[in-house]
Design an enzyme around this catalytic site. Structure first.
Site, mmCIF file in Angstrom:
data_model
loop_
_atom_site.group_PDB
_atom_site.id
_atom_site.type_symbol
_atom_site.label_atom_id
_atom_site.label_comp_id
_atom_site.label_asym_id
_atom_site.label_seq_id
_atom_site.Cartn_x
_atom_site.Cartn_y
_atom_site.Cartn_z
ATOM 1 N N HIS A 268 148.326 45.258 18.043
ATOM 2 C CA HIS A 268 149.217 45.381 19.214
ATOM 3 C C HIS A 268 148.325 45.377 20.451
ATOM 4 O O HIS A 268 147.593 44.421 20.682
ATOM 5 C CB HIS A 268 150.040 46.655 19.025
ATOM 6 N N HIS A 307 152.119 35.572 17.691
ATOM 7 C CA HIS A 307 153.020 36.596 18.206
ATOM 8 C C HIS A 307 154.275 36.617 17.358
ATOM 9 O O HIS A 307 154.720 35.559 16.892
ATOM 10 C CB HIS A 307 153.388 36.290 19.668
ATOM 11 N N ASP A 363 146.873 38.876 25.226
ATOM 12 C CA ASP A 363 145.568 39.522 25.069
ATOM 13 C C ASP A 363 144.405 38.545 25.030
ATOM 14 O O ASP A 363 143.250 38.971 25.057
ATOM 15 C CB ASP A 363 145.559 40.358 23.783
HETATM 16 N N1 CMC Z 1 145.057 34.216 13.149
HETATM 17 C C1 CMC Z 1 145.206 33.528 11.997
HETATM 18 N N2 CMC Z 1 146.364 33.415 11.347
HETATM 19 C C2 CMC Z 1 147.427 34.016 11.872
HETATM 20 C C3 CMC Z 1 147.352 34.756 13.073
HETATM 21 C C4 CMC Z 1 146.102 34.836 13.719
HETATM 22 N N3 CMC Z 1 145.963 35.516 14.872
HETATM 23 N N4 CMC Z 1 148.568 35.270 13.381
HETATM 24 C C5 CMC Z 1 149.364 34.866 12.386
HETATM 25 N N5 CMC Z 1 148.680 34.112 11.484
HETATM 26 C C6 CMC Z 1 149.221 33.441 10.305
HETATM 27 C C7 CMC Z 1 149.434 34.426 9.161
HETATM 28 O O1 CMC Z 1 148.292 34.503 8.343
HETATM 29 C C8 CMC Z 1 150.631 33.808 8.480
HETATM 30 O O2 CMC Z 1 150.185 32.718 7.710
HETATM 31 P P1 CMC Z 1 150.837 32.412 6.263
HETATM 32 O O3 CMC Z 1 152.253 32.040 6.567
HETATM 33 O O4 CMC Z 1 150.006 31.334 5.711
HETATM 34 O O5 CMC Z 1 150.732 33.709 5.496
HETATM 35 C C9 CMC Z 1 151.459 33.265 9.610
HETATM 36 O O6 CMC Z 1 150.509 32.948 10.643
HETATM 37 C C10 CMC Z 1 152.504 34.224 10.155
HETATM 38 O O7 CMC Z 1 151.849 35.419 10.509
HETATM 39 P P2 CMC Z 1 152.454 36.861 10.386
HETATM 40 O O8 CMC Z 1 151.335 37.833 10.219
HETATM 41 O O9 CMC Z 1 153.564 36.865 9.386
HETATM 42 O O10 CMC Z 1 153.102 37.019 11.807
HETATM 43 P P3 CMC Z 1 153.642 38.357 12.447
HETATM 44 O O11 CMC Z 1 154.749 37.981 13.323
HETATM 45 O O12 CMC Z 1 153.900 39.386 11.410
HETATM 46 O O13 CMC Z 1 152.375 38.879 13.276
HETATM 47 C C11 CMC Z 1 150.827 39.238 14.989
HETATM 48 C C12 CMC Z 1 152.229 38.761 14.623
HETATM 49 C C13 CMC Z 1 150.713 39.340 16.513
HETATM 50 C C14 CMC Z 1 150.590 40.648 14.423
HETATM 51 C C15 CMC Z 1 149.803 38.242 14.437
HETATM 52 O O14 CMC Z 1 150.015 36.961 14.974
HETATM 53 C C16 CMC Z 1 148.369 38.694 14.661
HETATM 54 O O15 CMC Z 1 147.821 39.467 13.869
HETATM 55 N N6 CMC Z 1 147.702 38.199 15.777
HETATM 56 C C17 CMC Z 1 146.375 38.649 16.088
HETATM 57 C C18 CMC Z 1 146.437 39.988 16.797
HETATM 58 C C19 CMC Z 1 146.942 39.853 18.215
HETATM 59 O O16 CMC Z 1 146.498 39.008 18.969
HETATM 60 N N7 CMC Z 1 147.869 40.770 18.589
HETATM 61 C C20 CMC Z 1 148.402 40.827 19.936
HETATM 62 C C21 CMC Z 1 149.858 40.491 19.993
HETATM 63 S S1 CMC Z 1 150.443 40.199 21.665
HETATM 64 C C22 CMC Z 1 150.284 41.718 22.461
HETATM 65 C C23 CMC Z 1 151.268 42.700 21.983
HETATM 66 O O17 CMC Z 1 152.432 42.617 22.365
HETATM 67 O O18 CMC Z 1 150.878 43.585 21.211
#
Ligand code: CMC
Length: 428
Positions: A268, A307, A363
Protein backbone atom coordinates in the site's frame (compact mmCIF):
# COMPACT_ATOMS: atom_id res chain seq x y z
CA UNK A 1 -42.12 -5.46 -13.07
CA UNK A 2 -38.94 -3.40 -13.25
CA UNK A 3 -36.12 -4.98 -15.25
CA UNK A 4 -33.73 -3.85 -12.49
CA UNK A 5 -33.71 -7.37 -11.07
CA UNK A 6 -31.58 -10.48 -11.11
CA UNK A 7 -33.11 -13.93 -11.35
CA UNK A 8 -31.06 -16.76 -9.90
CA UNK A 9 -31.90 -20.43 -10.21
CA UNK A 10 -30.52 -22.63 -7.46
CA UNK A 11 -29.77 -25.90 -9.24
CA UNK A 12 -29.61 -27.71 -5.91
CA UNK A 13 -33.34 -27.17 -5.39
CA UNK A 14 -34.60 -25.96 -8.78
CA UNK A 15 -36.02 -22.84 -7.09
CA UNK A 16 -35.74 -19.43 -8.75
CA UNK A 17 -35.23 -16.18 -6.83
CA UNK A 18 -35.60 -12.64 -8.09
CA UNK A 19 -33.41 -10.06 -6.39
CA UNK A 20 -33.61 -6.28 -6.85
CA UNK A 21 -30.65 -4.53 -8.49
CA UNK A 22 -29.81 -1.07 -7.20
CA UNK A 23 -26.78 0.95 -8.35
CA UNK A 24 -25.58 -2.09 -10.35
CA UNK A 25 -25.42 -4.22 -7.23
CA UNK A 26 -27.46 -6.75 -5.31
CA UNK A 27 -27.68 -6.83 -1.53
CA UNK A 28 -25.59 -9.66 -0.15
CA UNK A 29 -28.25 -10.26 2.52
CA UNK A 30 -30.82 -10.97 -0.24
CA UNK A 31 -28.84 -14.13 -0.98
CA UNK A 32 -29.67 -15.51 2.47
CA UNK A 33 -33.11 -16.64 1.31
CA UNK A 34 -31.37 -19.06 -1.08
CA UNK A 35 -31.13 -22.21 1.00
CA UNK A 36 -31.53 -25.96 0.71
CA UNK A 37 -33.16 -26.48 4.11
CA UNK A 38 -34.96 -24.28 6.63
CA UNK A 39 -32.09 -24.38 9.12
CA UNK A 40 -29.47 -23.63 6.46
CA UNK A 41 -28.02 -20.08 7.01
CA UNK A 42 -28.41 -19.37 3.29
CA UNK A 43 -26.05 -18.44 0.52
CA UNK A 44 -23.31 -15.85 0.93
CA UNK A 45 -20.51 -14.61 -1.32
CA UNK A 46 -16.83 -15.50 -0.90
CA UNK A 47 -14.63 -12.50 -1.69
CA UNK A 48 -11.14 -12.44 -0.10
CA UNK A 49 -9.71 -8.92 -0.28
CA UNK A 50 -13.19 -7.53 -1.12
CA UNK A 51 -12.32 -7.58 -4.81
CA UNK A 52 -15.95 -7.26 -5.92
CA UNK A 53 -17.83 -6.23 -2.81
CA UNK A 54 -19.10 -2.72 -2.08
CA UNK A 55 -19.04 -2.23 1.69
CA UNK A 56 -20.61 1.25 1.64
CA UNK A 57 -22.24 3.92 -0.46
CA UNK A 58 -19.94 6.91 -0.79
CA UNK A 59 -20.07 10.36 -2.40
CA UNK A 60 -16.46 11.38 -1.85
CA UNK A 61 -14.16 10.01 -4.56
CA UNK A 62 -14.87 8.47 -7.95
CA UNK A 63 -12.43 6.27 -9.82
CA UNK A 64 -12.84 4.72 -13.25
CA UNK A 65 -9.90 2.35 -13.24
CA UNK A 66 -10.26 1.30 -16.89
CA UNK A 67 -10.21 4.86 -18.16
CA UNK A 68 -7.68 6.18 -15.58
CA UNK A 69 -10.11 8.75 -14.12
CA UNK A 70 -9.94 10.09 -10.56
CA UNK A 71 -12.35 12.72 -9.22
CA UNK A 72 -12.88 14.22 -5.76
CA UNK A 73 -16.53 15.22 -5.26
CA UNK A 74 -16.90 15.21 -9.07
CA UNK A 75 -13.89 17.44 -9.81
CA UNK A 76 -11.14 15.90 -11.99
CA UNK A 77 -7.88 15.43 -10.09
CA UNK A 78 -5.96 17.18 -12.89
CA UNK A 79 -7.96 20.42 -12.40
CA UNK A 80 -7.64 20.33 -8.63
CA UNK A 81 -3.89 19.66 -8.77
CA UNK A 82 -3.45 22.47 -11.29
CA UNK A 83 -5.24 25.20 -9.35
CA UNK A 84 -5.94 24.38 -5.69
CA UNK A 85 -4.02 24.35 -2.47
CA UNK A 86 -4.11 21.19 -0.38
CA UNK A 87 -6.31 22.78 2.28
CA UNK A 88 -8.82 23.89 -0.38
CA UNK A 89 -9.03 20.25 -1.47
CA UNK A 90 -9.29 19.07 2.15
CA UNK A 91 -12.24 21.45 2.55
CA UNK A 92 -13.81 20.09 -0.64
CA UNK A 93 -13.42 16.50 0.51
CA UNK A 94 -14.78 17.11 3.98
CA UNK A 95 -17.63 19.48 3.09
CA UNK A 96 -18.58 18.25 -0.37
CA UNK A 97 -18.26 21.64 -2.12
CA UNK A 98 -15.43 23.98 -3.02
CA UNK A 99 -15.12 26.77 -0.44
CA UNK A 100 -15.94 30.43 -1.07
CA UNK A 101 -13.10 32.79 -0.06
CA UNK A 102 -14.38 33.42 3.50
CA UNK A 103 -15.10 29.73 4.05
CA UNK A 104 -11.57 28.83 2.99
CA UNK A 105 -10.05 31.55 5.18
CA UNK A 106 -11.96 30.25 8.22
CA UNK A 107 -10.96 26.67 7.43
CA UNK A 108 -7.28 27.59 7.02
CA UNK A 109 -7.46 29.58 10.28
CA UNK A 110 -8.88 26.56 12.14
CA UNK A 111 -6.21 24.20 10.81
CA UNK A 112 -3.40 26.69 11.36
CA UNK A 113 -4.37 27.22 14.99
CA UNK A 114 -4.22 23.57 15.90
CA UNK A 115 -0.71 22.81 14.62
CA UNK A 116 1.06 22.75 18.01
CA UNK A 117 1.47 19.47 19.88
CA UNK A 118 1.17 19.09 23.63
CA UNK A 119 4.70 19.29 25.08
CA UNK A 120 4.38 15.76 26.49
CA UNK A 121 4.30 14.45 22.93
CA UNK A 122 7.92 15.58 22.50
CA UNK A 123 8.97 13.49 25.48
CA UNK A 124 6.95 10.63 24.15
CA UNK A 125 8.72 10.77 20.77
CA UNK A 126 12.08 11.14 22.54
CA UNK A 127 11.46 7.69 24.03
CA UNK A 128 11.81 6.01 20.65
CA UNK A 129 15.17 4.61 19.57
CA UNK A 130 17.27 7.05 17.52
CA UNK A 131 16.68 4.95 14.38
CA UNK A 132 12.97 4.17 14.90
CA UNK A 133 11.02 4.03 11.64
CA UNK A 134 9.05 7.30 11.25
CA UNK A 135 5.87 5.40 10.37
CA UNK A 136 6.13 3.37 13.59
CA UNK A 137 6.47 6.65 15.51
CA UNK A 138 3.68 8.26 13.47
CA UNK A 139 1.19 5.44 14.09
CA UNK A 140 1.94 5.34 17.82
CA UNK A 141 1.88 9.10 18.28
CA UNK A 142 -1.46 9.50 16.49
CA UNK A 143 -2.90 6.73 18.69
CA UNK A 144 -1.46 8.44 21.79
CA UNK A 145 -3.29 11.67 20.90
CA UNK A 146 -6.54 9.93 21.88
CA UNK A 147 -5.31 10.13 25.49
CA UNK A 148 -4.79 13.89 25.18
CA UNK A 149 -8.29 14.49 23.81
CA UNK A 150 -10.57 12.08 25.68
CA UNK A 151 -13.68 14.04 24.61
CA UNK A 152 -13.05 12.63 21.11
CA UNK A 153 -14.83 9.49 22.33
CA UNK A 154 -18.12 11.39 21.90
CA UNK A 155 -18.18 10.34 18.30
CA UNK A 156 -21.91 11.03 17.87
CA UNK A 157 -21.44 14.74 18.59
CA UNK A 158 -20.88 16.47 15.22
CA UNK A 159 -19.18 19.54 16.76
CA UNK A 160 -16.71 17.38 18.68
CA UNK A 161 -15.99 15.34 15.54
CA UNK A 162 -15.33 18.52 13.60
CA UNK A 163 -12.86 19.72 16.21
CA UNK A 164 -10.91 16.45 16.00
CA UNK A 165 -10.87 16.83 12.20
CA UNK A 166 -9.11 20.19 12.55
CA UNK A 167 -6.79 18.90 15.24
CA UNK A 168 -5.72 15.89 13.24
CA UNK A 169 -5.29 17.62 9.87
CA UNK A 170 -3.28 20.32 11.67
CA UNK A 171 -1.13 18.05 13.83
CA UNK A 172 -0.12 15.26 11.46
CA UNK A 173 2.51 17.42 9.68
CA UNK A 174 3.93 18.37 13.09
CA UNK A 175 4.08 14.71 14.14
CA UNK A 176 5.67 13.74 10.82
CA UNK A 177 8.30 16.47 11.03
CA UNK A 178 9.07 15.67 14.69
CA UNK A 179 9.72 12.00 13.83
CA UNK A 180 12.19 13.14 11.18
CA UNK A 181 13.99 15.53 13.55
CA UNK A 182 14.13 12.75 16.14
CA UNK A 183 15.86 10.46 13.64
CA UNK A 184 18.48 13.03 12.67
CA UNK A 185 18.95 14.25 16.25
CA UNK A 186 17.96 17.85 15.60
CA UNK A 187 15.84 19.94 17.96
CA UNK A 188 12.18 20.01 17.00
CA UNK A 189 11.20 23.03 14.91
CA UNK A 190 7.86 24.43 16.08
CA UNK A 191 5.08 25.31 13.65
CA UNK A 192 5.12 28.76 12.08
CA UNK A 193 1.53 29.87 11.69
CA UNK A 194 2.46 32.64 9.24
CA UNK A 195 3.26 30.00 6.64
CA UNK A 196 1.02 27.90 4.42
CA UNK A 197 0.25 24.27 5.31
CA UNK A 198 3.04 22.95 3.10
CA UNK A 199 5.37 25.90 3.73
CA UNK A 200 5.08 25.27 7.46
CA UNK A 201 5.76 21.58 6.97
CA UNK A 202 9.00 22.43 5.13
CA UNK A 203 9.81 24.82 7.99
CA UNK A 204 9.34 22.11 10.63
CA UNK A 205 11.43 19.68 8.58
CA UNK A 206 14.33 21.80 7.40
CA UNK A 207 14.65 24.92 9.57
CA UNK A 208 18.08 25.19 11.15
CA UNK A 209 19.26 28.28 13.01
CA UNK A 210 17.60 30.95 10.88
CA UNK A 211 15.11 33.14 12.75
CA UNK A 212 12.45 32.84 10.09
CA UNK A 213 12.32 30.00 7.58
CA UNK A 214 11.44 30.96 4.00
CA UNK A 215 10.11 27.97 2.06
CA UNK A 216 11.12 27.73 -1.58
CA UNK A 217 7.88 28.50 -3.50
CA UNK A 218 8.54 25.75 -6.07
CA UNK A 219 8.93 23.13 -3.33
CA UNK A 220 5.93 24.51 -1.44
CA UNK A 221 3.77 24.27 -4.56
CA UNK A 222 5.12 20.81 -5.49
CA UNK A 223 4.22 19.59 -2.01
CA UNK A 224 0.72 21.04 -2.36
CA UNK A 225 0.31 19.07 -5.60
CA UNK A 226 1.65 15.86 -4.04
CA UNK A 227 -0.62 16.29 -1.01
CA UNK A 228 -3.66 16.89 -3.26
CA UNK A 229 -2.90 13.71 -5.23
CA UNK A 230 -2.65 11.67 -2.02
CA UNK A 231 -5.64 13.17 -0.22
CA UNK A 232 -8.13 10.39 -0.95
CA UNK A 233 -8.57 7.26 -3.01
CA UNK A 234 -11.91 5.76 -1.99
CA UNK A 235 -12.05 2.30 -0.36
CA UNK A 236 -8.37 1.32 -0.35
CA UNK A 237 -6.85 -0.83 2.40
CA UNK A 238 -6.17 2.00 4.88
CA UNK A 239 -9.53 3.72 4.35
CA UNK A 240 -11.21 0.36 4.84
CA UNK A 241 -9.24 0.00 8.08
CA UNK A 242 -10.40 3.48 9.15
CA UNK A 243 -14.01 2.61 8.45
CA UNK A 244 -13.80 -0.87 10.02
CA UNK A 245 -12.21 0.31 13.25
CA UNK A 246 -14.47 3.38 13.32
CA UNK A 247 -17.53 1.17 12.83
CA UNK A 248 -16.94 -0.11 16.37
CA UNK A 249 -17.46 3.55 17.42
CA UNK A 250 -13.76 3.92 18.19
CA UNK A 251 -12.45 7.50 18.54
CA UNK A 252 -10.91 9.14 15.44
CA UNK A 253 -7.32 9.09 16.75
CA UNK A 254 -7.27 5.35 17.40
CA UNK A 255 -9.11 4.70 14.13
CA UNK A 256 -6.65 6.86 12.20
CA UNK A 257 -3.70 5.09 13.81
CA UNK A 258 -5.16 1.82 12.47
CA UNK A 259 -5.54 3.36 9.00
CA UNK A 260 -1.94 4.62 9.08
CA UNK A 261 -0.77 1.15 10.15
CA UNK A 262 -2.47 -0.30 7.08
CA UNK A 263 -0.86 2.36 4.90
CA UNK A 264 2.57 1.40 6.25
CA UNK A 265 2.53 -1.95 4.39
CA UNK A 266 4.72 -2.23 1.25
CA UNK A 267 1.75 -3.27 -0.89
CA UNK A 268 0.00 0.00 0.00
CA UNK A 269 1.60 3.32 1.02
CA UNK A 270 4.91 1.65 1.81
CA UNK A 271 5.39 1.07 -1.92
CA UNK A 272 7.04 4.48 -2.51
CA UNK A 273 9.89 3.44 -0.20
CA UNK A 274 10.05 0.03 -1.87
CA UNK A 275 10.31 1.71 -5.31
CA UNK A 276 13.36 3.69 -4.24
CA UNK A 277 15.02 0.57 -2.85
CA UNK A 278 14.24 -1.23 -6.10
CA UNK A 279 15.65 1.58 -8.30
CA UNK A 280 18.79 1.74 -6.17
CA UNK A 281 19.23 -2.02 -6.37
CA UNK A 282 18.90 -1.88 -10.18
CA UNK A 283 21.52 0.87 -10.12
CA UNK A 284 21.89 1.58 -13.85
CA UNK A 285 19.82 1.46 -17.03
CA UNK A 286 21.71 -1.48 -18.51
CA UNK A 287 20.59 -3.69 -15.61
CA UNK A 288 16.86 -3.04 -16.17
CA UNK A 289 16.25 -5.98 -18.58
CA UNK A 290 17.71 -8.38 -16.02
CA UNK A 291 15.39 -6.99 -13.32
CA UNK A 292 12.37 -7.21 -15.60
CA UNK A 293 13.21 -10.87 -16.25
CA UNK A 294 13.19 -11.52 -12.49
CA UNK A 295 9.80 -9.82 -12.22
CA UNK A 296 8.42 -11.99 -15.00
CA UNK A 297 9.84 -15.11 -13.38
CA UNK A 298 7.89 -14.20 -10.23
CA UNK A 299 11.01 -13.65 -8.08
CA UNK A 300 10.24 -9.99 -7.34
CA UNK A 301 7.48 -7.47 -8.04
CA UNK A 302 7.91 -4.33 -10.06
CA UNK A 303 7.18 -1.95 -7.21
CA UNK A 304 5.13 1.12 -8.08
CA UNK A 305 3.40 -0.83 -10.84
CA UNK A 306 -0.05 -2.36 -10.85
CA UNK A 307 -3.17 -1.40 -8.98
CA UNK A 308 -6.31 -3.13 -7.79
CA UNK A 309 -8.49 -0.51 -9.46
CA UNK A 310 -6.45 1.13 -12.23
CA UNK A 311 -6.08 -1.01 -15.31
CA UNK A 312 -4.71 2.03 -17.10
CA UNK A 313 -2.13 4.72 -16.31
CA UNK A 314 -2.75 6.05 -12.79
CA UNK A 315 -3.60 9.74 -13.45
CA UNK A 316 -1.68 10.69 -10.29
CA UNK A 317 1.54 9.15 -11.65
CA UNK A 318 1.30 11.33 -14.76
CA UNK A 319 0.99 14.54 -12.70
CA UNK A 320 3.81 13.50 -10.36
CA UNK A 321 6.12 12.80 -13.30
CA UNK A 322 5.51 16.37 -14.54
CA UNK A 323 5.98 17.85 -11.07
CA UNK A 324 9.33 16.03 -10.76
CA UNK A 325 10.77 18.14 -13.58
CA UNK A 326 9.78 21.37 -11.78
CA UNK A 327 11.37 20.17 -8.53
CA UNK A 328 14.57 19.09 -10.30
CA UNK A 329 14.99 22.65 -11.62
CA UNK A 330 15.52 23.71 -8.00
CA UNK A 331 17.17 20.64 -6.49
CA UNK A 332 19.09 19.26 -9.42
CA UNK A 333 18.13 16.08 -11.22
CA UNK A 334 17.73 12.88 -9.22
CA UNK A 335 19.57 10.31 -11.40
CA UNK A 336 17.08 7.62 -10.35
CA UNK A 337 14.49 9.30 -12.58
CA UNK A 338 16.39 8.11 -15.67
CA UNK A 339 16.25 4.51 -14.45
CA UNK A 340 12.54 4.91 -13.60
CA UNK A 341 11.63 6.39 -17.00
CA UNK A 342 13.51 3.65 -18.84
CA UNK A 343 12.01 0.95 -16.62
CA UNK A 344 8.55 2.32 -17.36
CA UNK A 345 9.27 2.35 -21.11
CA UNK A 346 10.53 -1.24 -21.14
CA UNK A 347 7.68 -2.51 -18.95
CA UNK A 348 4.97 -0.80 -20.98
CA UNK A 349 6.26 -2.48 -24.15
CA UNK A 350 6.45 -5.93 -22.55
CA UNK A 351 3.67 -8.50 -23.01
CA UNK A 352 3.76 -9.56 -19.34
CA UNK A 353 2.73 -6.07 -18.21
CA UNK A 354 0.46 -5.35 -21.18
CA UNK A 355 -1.53 -8.56 -20.67
CA UNK A 356 -2.00 -7.90 -16.96
CA UNK A 357 -2.69 -4.19 -17.50
CA UNK A 358 0.11 -3.15 -15.16
CA UNK A 359 0.93 0.58 -15.32
CA UNK A 360 2.87 2.95 -13.04
CA UNK A 361 0.89 3.91 -9.96
CA UNK A 362 1.14 6.95 -7.68
CA UNK A 363 4.15 5.51 -5.86
CA UNK A 364 6.35 5.00 -8.90
CA UNK A 365 7.60 8.59 -9.14
CA UNK A 366 6.70 10.18 -5.79
CA UNK A 367 9.72 8.81 -3.89
CA UNK A 368 12.09 10.22 -6.50
CA UNK A 369 10.71 13.72 -5.85
CA UNK A 370 10.81 13.29 -2.10
CA UNK A 371 14.40 12.15 -2.28
CA UNK A 372 15.30 15.18 -4.42
CA UNK A 373 13.66 17.37 -1.75
CA UNK A 374 16.08 15.92 0.78
CA UNK A 375 13.77 13.48 2.52
CA UNK A 376 15.12 10.12 3.64
CA UNK A 377 13.40 7.03 2.23
CA UNK A 378 11.68 5.99 5.40
CA UNK A 379 9.82 9.33 5.53
CA UNK A 380 8.02 8.66 2.24
CA UNK A 381 5.05 6.83 3.72
CA UNK A 382 4.63 9.59 6.29
CA UNK A 383 4.38 11.96 3.31
CA UNK A 384 1.47 9.83 2.12
CA UNK A 385 -0.20 9.61 5.56
CA UNK A 386 -0.20 13.39 6.17
CA UNK A 387 -2.52 14.34 3.28
CA UNK A 388 -4.49 11.06 3.43
CA UNK A 389 -5.57 12.08 6.93
CA UNK A 390 -8.14 14.43 5.33
CA UNK A 391 -9.52 11.54 3.25
CA UNK A 392 -9.59 9.07 6.13
CA UNK A 393 -11.47 11.51 8.37
CA UNK A 394 -13.95 12.31 5.62
CA UNK A 395 -14.73 8.61 5.22
CA UNK A 396 -15.00 8.25 9.00
CA UNK A 397 -17.55 11.07 9.03
CA UNK A 398 -19.49 9.62 6.10
CA UNK A 399 -19.55 6.19 7.76
CA UNK A 400 -20.78 7.53 11.11
CA UNK A 401 -23.73 9.44 9.65
CA UNK A 402 -24.74 6.63 7.27
CA UNK A 403 -27.81 4.85 8.67
CA UNK A 404 -26.95 1.72 6.62
CA UNK A 405 -23.61 1.20 8.37
CA UNK A 406 -23.08 -1.45 11.01
CA UNK A 407 -20.06 -2.70 12.89
CA UNK A 408 -17.74 -4.36 10.34
CA UNK A 409 -18.02 -8.06 10.78
CA UNK A 410 -17.52 -10.21 7.67
CA UNK A 411 -18.56 -13.84 7.50
CA UNK A 412 -16.17 -16.75 7.06
CA UNK A 413 -16.47 -20.10 5.35
CA UNK A 414 -15.58 -22.47 8.15
CA UNK A 415 -13.52 -25.35 6.72
CA UNK A 416 -11.99 -26.60 9.96
CA UNK A 417 -12.53 -29.79 11.93
CA UNK A 418 -16.09 -31.00 12.53
CA UNK A 419 -17.24 -31.15 16.18
CA UNK A 420 -15.20 -33.68 18.15
CA UNK A 421 -14.56 -34.57 21.76
CA UNK A 422 -11.65 -33.25 23.78
CA UNK A 423 -8.75 -35.69 24.11
CA UNK A 424 -6.90 -35.67 27.46
CA UNK A 425 -3.15 -35.02 27.28
CA UNK A 426 -2.08 -38.63 28.10
CA UNK A 427 -4.14 -39.98 25.18
CA UNK A 428 -2.92 -37.61 22.41
N1 CMC B 1 4.86 -6.66 -10.52
C1 CMC B 1 4.75 -7.85 -11.16
N2 CMC B 1 3.59 -8.49 -11.32
C2 CMC B 1 2.50 -7.92 -10.83
C3 CMC B 1 2.54 -6.69 -10.15
C4 CMC B 1 3.79 -6.05 -10.01
N3 CMC B 1 3.89 -4.87 -9.38
N4 CMC B 1 1.29 -6.34 -9.74
C5 CMC B 1 0.51 -7.34 -10.15
N5 CMC B 1 1.23 -8.29 -10.81
C6 CMC B 1 0.73 -9.49 -11.46
C7 CMC B 1 0.42 -10.59 -10.43
O1 CMC B 1 1.55 -11.41 -10.23
C8 CMC B 1 -0.73 -11.28 -11.10
O2 CMC B 1 -0.22 -12.11 -12.12
P1 CMC B 1 -0.87 -13.57 -12.40
O3 CMC B 1 -2.25 -13.26 -12.89
O4 CMC B 1 0.03 -14.18 -13.39
O5 CMC B 1 -0.87 -14.27 -11.06
C9 CMC B 1 -1.50 -10.17 -11.76
O6 CMC B 1 -0.52 -9.17 -12.06
C10 CMC B 1 -2.61 -9.57 -10.91
O7 CMC B 1 -2.03 -9.16 -9.69
P2 CMC B 1 -2.74 -9.21 -8.29
O8 CMC B 1 -1.70 -9.34 -7.23
O9 CMC B 1 -3.87 -10.19 -8.32
O10 CMC B 1 -3.38 -7.77 -8.25
P3 CMC B 1 -4.01 -7.06 -6.99
O11 CMC B 1 -5.07 -6.19 -7.49
O12 CMC B 1 -4.35 -8.04 -5.93
O13 CMC B 1 -2.77 -6.22 -6.42
C11 CMC B 1 -1.22 -4.51 -6.03
C12 CMC B 1 -2.59 -4.88 -6.59
C13 CMC B 1 -1.10 -2.98 -5.99
C14 CMC B 1 -1.10 -5.01 -4.58
C15 CMC B 1 -0.14 -5.12 -6.92
O14 CMC B 1 -0.25 -4.65 -8.24
C16 CMC B 1 1.26 -4.89 -6.38
O15 CMC B 1 1.74 -5.65 -5.53
N6 CMC B 1 1.98 -3.81 -6.87
C17 CMC B 1 3.27 -3.49 -6.34
C18 CMC B 1 3.13 -2.72 -5.05
C19 CMC B 1 2.65 -1.30 -5.29
O16 CMC B 1 3.17 -0.60 -6.14
N7 CMC B 1 1.67 -0.87 -4.46
C20 CMC B 1 1.15 0.48 -4.51
C21 CMC B 1 -0.27 0.54 -4.96
S1 CMC B 1 -0.81 2.20 -5.37
C22 CMC B 1 -0.75 3.07 -3.89
C23 CMC B 1 -1.81 2.65 -2.96
O17 CMC B 1 -2.96 3.04 -3.14
O18 CMC B 1 -1.50 1.92 -2.01
Amino acid sequence: MSNQTLTITDNRTGKAYTLPIEHDSIRATDLRQIKVADDDPGLCTYDPGFVNTAACKSSITYIDGDKGILEYRGYPIEQLAETCTFLEVAYLLHNGELPARQQLDDFVHQVTHHTILHENVKQFIAGFRYDAHPMGMFVSTVAALSTFYPEAKNIHDAAIRRKQFFRLVAKVPTIGAFTYRHNIGMPYAYPDNDLSYTGNFLNMMFRKTEGKYKPNPVMERALDILFILHADHEQNCSTTAMRSVGSANTDPYSSLAAAAAALYGPLHGGANEAVLKMLRSIGSKDRIPEYVQRVKAGDVRLMGFGHRVYKNYDPRARIIKRTADQVFEVTGRNPLIDIAVELERIALEDDYFIKRKLYPNVDFYSGIIYEAMGLPMDMFTVMFAIPRTAGWLTHYEEMLVDADQKIARPKQLYLGAARRNFVPMDRR
